[in-house]
Enzyme design. Structure first.
Site, PDB file in Angstrom:
ATOM      1  N   HIS A 260      -7.042  -3.044   9.938  1.00  0.00           N
ATOM      2  CA  HIS A 260      -8.327  -3.673   9.657  1.00  0.00           C
ATOM      3  C   HIS A 260      -9.183  -3.640  10.921  1.00  0.00           C
ATOM      4  O   HIS A 260      -9.544  -4.692  11.464  1.00  0.00           O
ATOM      5  CB  HIS A 260      -8.104  -5.106   9.160  1.00  0.00           C
ATOM      6  CG  HIS A 260      -7.319  -5.194   7.884  1.00  0.00           C
ATOM      7  ND1 HIS A 260      -6.845  -6.370   7.357  1.00  0.00           N
ATOM      8  CD2 HIS A 260      -6.940  -4.220   7.001  1.00  0.00           C
ATOM      9  CE1 HIS A 260      -6.190  -6.127   6.212  1.00  0.00           C
ATOM     10  NE2 HIS A 260      -6.231  -4.823   5.985  1.00  0.00           N
TER      11      HIS A 260
ATOM     12  N   HIS B 205      -2.587   2.241   8.416  1.00  0.00           N
ATOM     13  CA  HIS B 205      -3.723   1.484   7.877  1.00  0.00           C
ATOM     14  C   HIS B 205      -3.903   0.235   8.706  1.00  0.00           C
ATOM     15  O   HIS B 205      -2.932  -0.484   8.985  1.00  0.00           O
ATOM     16  CB  HIS B 205      -3.443   1.114   6.409  1.00  0.00           C
ATOM     17  CG  HIS B 205      -4.347   0.052   5.884  1.00  0.00           C
ATOM     18  ND1 HIS B 205      -5.723   0.181   5.856  1.00  0.00           N
ATOM     19  CD2 HIS B 205      -4.084  -1.186   5.370  1.00  0.00           C
ATOM     20  CE1 HIS B 205      -6.254  -0.922   5.340  1.00  0.00           C
ATOM     21  NE2 HIS B 205      -5.288  -1.769   5.045  1.00  0.00           N
TER      22      HIS B 205
ATOM     23  N   GLU C 114       0.828  -1.216   0.000  1.00  0.00           N
ATOM     24  CA  GLU C 114       0.000   0.000   0.000  1.00  0.00           C
ATOM     25  C   GLU C 114       0.858   1.261   0.000  1.00  0.00           C
ATOM     26  O   GLU C 114       0.393   2.338   0.387  1.00  0.00           O
ATOM     27  CB  GLU C 114      -0.934   0.020   1.229  1.00  0.00           C
ATOM     28  CG  GLU C 114      -1.836  -1.174   1.388  1.00  0.00           C
ATOM     29  CD  GLU C 114      -2.934  -1.282   0.329  1.00  0.00           C
ATOM     30  OE1 GLU C 114      -2.984  -0.448  -0.593  1.00  0.00           O
ATOM     31  OE2 GLU C 114      -3.731  -2.232   0.436  1.00  0.00           O
TER      32      GLU C 114
ATOM     33  N   GLU D  97     -17.378  12.175  22.906  1.00  0.00           N
ATOM     34  CA  GLU D  97     -16.110  12.837  22.570  1.00  0.00           C
ATOM     35  C   GLU D  97     -15.672  12.692  21.114  1.00  0.00           C
ATOM     36  O   GLU D  97     -14.668  13.274  20.704  1.00  0.00           O
ATOM     37  CB  GLU D  97     -15.025  12.362  23.531  1.00  0.00           C
ATOM     38  CG  GLU D  97     -15.392  12.843  24.923  1.00  0.00           C
ATOM     39  CD  GLU D  97     -14.319  12.695  25.964  1.00  0.00           C
ATOM     40  OE1 GLU D  97     -13.244  12.192  25.638  1.00  0.00           O
ATOM     41  OE2 GLU D  97     -14.582  13.094  27.097  1.00  0.00           O
TER      42      GLU D  97
ATOM     43  N   HIS E 127     -12.944  -3.377   4.094  1.00  0.00           N
ATOM     44  CA  HIS E 127     -11.499  -3.574   4.190  1.00  0.00           C
ATOM     45  C   HIS E 127     -10.923  -3.016   5.508  1.00  0.00           C
ATOM     46  O   HIS E 127     -10.387  -3.769   6.306  1.00  0.00           O
ATOM     47  CB  HIS E 127     -10.811  -2.936   2.972  1.00  0.00           C
ATOM     48  CG  HIS E 127      -9.351  -3.203   2.900  1.00  0.00           C
ATOM     49  ND1 HIS E 127      -8.674  -3.371   1.721  1.00  0.00           N
ATOM     50  CD2 HIS E 127      -8.412  -3.341   3.874  1.00  0.00           C
ATOM     51  CE1 HIS E 127      -7.396  -3.607   1.968  1.00  0.00           C
ATOM     52  NE2 HIS E 127      -7.212  -3.587   3.266  1.00  0.00           N
TER      53      HIS E 127
HETATM   54  P1  13P Z   1       0.926  -5.486   3.149  1.00  0.00           P
HETATM   55  O1  13P Z   1       1.288  -6.766   3.835  1.00  0.00           O
HETATM   56  O2  13P Z   1       1.477  -5.398   1.759  1.00  0.00           O
HETATM   57  O3  13P Z   1       1.274  -4.287   3.997  1.00  0.00           O
HETATM   58  O4  13P Z   1      -0.656  -5.485   2.956  1.00  0.00           O
HETATM   59  C1  13P Z   1      -1.513  -5.622   4.040  1.00  0.00           C
HETATM   60  C2  13P Z   1      -2.803  -4.913   3.841  1.00  0.00           C
HETATM   61  O5  13P Z   1      -3.477  -4.627   4.807  1.00  0.00           O
HETATM   62  C3  13P Z   1      -3.232  -4.560   2.463  1.00  0.00           C
HETATM   63  O6  13P Z   1      -4.286  -3.641   2.490  1.00  0.00           O
HETATM   64 ZN    ZN Z   2      -5.441  -3.746   4.351  1.00  0.00          ZN
END
Ligand code: 13P
Ligand code: ZN
Length: 277
Positions: free
Chosen positions: A144, A142, A119, A172, A213
């Site tokens: 999940h 980033h 990413e 808050e 995602h």
């Molecule tokens: P990477 O292992 O390449 O960082 O990818 C993980 C991910 O969350 C892709 O959106």
């Molecule tokens: Zn991801």
């Protein structure tokens, strides 16, 4: 492992070890899920790393001239956050963007021959956008985050409606993210396209939701960025909890209450969401 024992002679490596461990413990970093990039000051890097010793160079598919000469520590692609703390030199890397913005030099880490996250486009493009908004910006994270992801299945994806629901979930929230959240359509991850669209949202928001995602967050420090995502995720958790409650919602925060909150805490809510009575 207790976080007390996380040690490394390089402070920014230790910060990455701590945050990846925390993300995994939150349950948001399954397998190799999630990635982080952290903009470092040149002096900070040179204190600990011989930057003249370039281990490898990699071409970029997307030129990032605005980031020329800048250093980042970045999680490796395919690496498990669970494992970073045991072997940071294989799971993380420090990179410098080439003068023409078309390549990166690896000056530390990725010792097993690995490379930065898939990413990287979304990270670099988001950094460029956030630096225009805030010269002190440093981190793109980033992850999940479970409930933020779940909410994208059951809530309208209009970002104003999404933001308003999140603001209503915890008192808050509005104070922590008055700029709301950006929401993009579902797009194949790891592409330049998702990078461009995410960065476009980063003009106005420090949080961008990727439907089905996860979440992208931006900030000045690791604590601030983690805390921002934690707050969005907490709101999403409340939303998912009350939505599965048989009795339904009996009361919530009104627009006027949210506006009162904004006034008291001197924040300006992103326009077009709240209506004064
Ligand atoms: P990477 O292992 O390449 O960082 O990818 C993980 C991910 O969350 C892709 O959106
Ligand atoms: Zn991801």
């Amino acid at each position: 492992m207790s976080l007390t024992y996380i040690q490394h002679k390089i402070p920014f490596v230790r910060e990455m070890m701590e945050v990846t461990r925390n993300l995994w413990e939150m349950g948001w970093g399954e397998r190799n899920g999630g990635n982080i990039s952290y903009l470092l000051a040149e002096e900070e890097v040179e204190t600990y790393i011989d930057v003249t010793n370039v281990k490898r160079s990699l071409a970029l598919e997307f030129p990032v001239v605005d980031l020329a000469g800048k250093y980042f520590i970045v999680s490796g692609t395919g690496k498990y956050f669970k494992n970073v703390v045991f072997n940071p030199e294989e799971n993380l890397g420090v990179i410098r963007v080439a003068k023409d913005g078309k390549a990166i030099d690896i000056v530390w880490g990725y010792e097993d021959g690995s490379r930065p996250t898939s990413e990287l486009a979304a990270h670099f493009m988001s950094h460029m956008e956030r630096l225009k908004q805030d010269p002190n910006h440093r981190i793109i994270l980033h992850t999940h985050a479970t409930n933020s992801l779940a909410m994208t299945f059951v809530h309208d994806l209009d970002e104003k409606l999404f933001t308003k629901t999140l603001w209503q979930m915890c008192t808050e929230c509005l104070v922590v993210f008055p700029d709301g959240v950006g929401v993009i359509p579902w797009i194949v991850p790891g592409t330049n396209k998702i990078g461009e669209i995410t960065a476009e949202k980063m003009k106005d928001h420090r949080v961008v939701i990727w439907p089905q995602h996860g979440i992208f967050g931006a900030g000045r420090t690791m604590d601030e960025t983690f805390g921002l995502i934690e707050t969005v995720e907490k709101a999403a958790q409340i939303y998912m909890l009350i939505n599965s409650h048989q009795g339904g919602i009996k009361q919530s925060l009104t627009d006027q209450e949210l506006l009162d909150l904004a006034e008291t805490f001197s924040v300006i809510p992103v326009a077009g969401i709240l209506e004064a009575k």
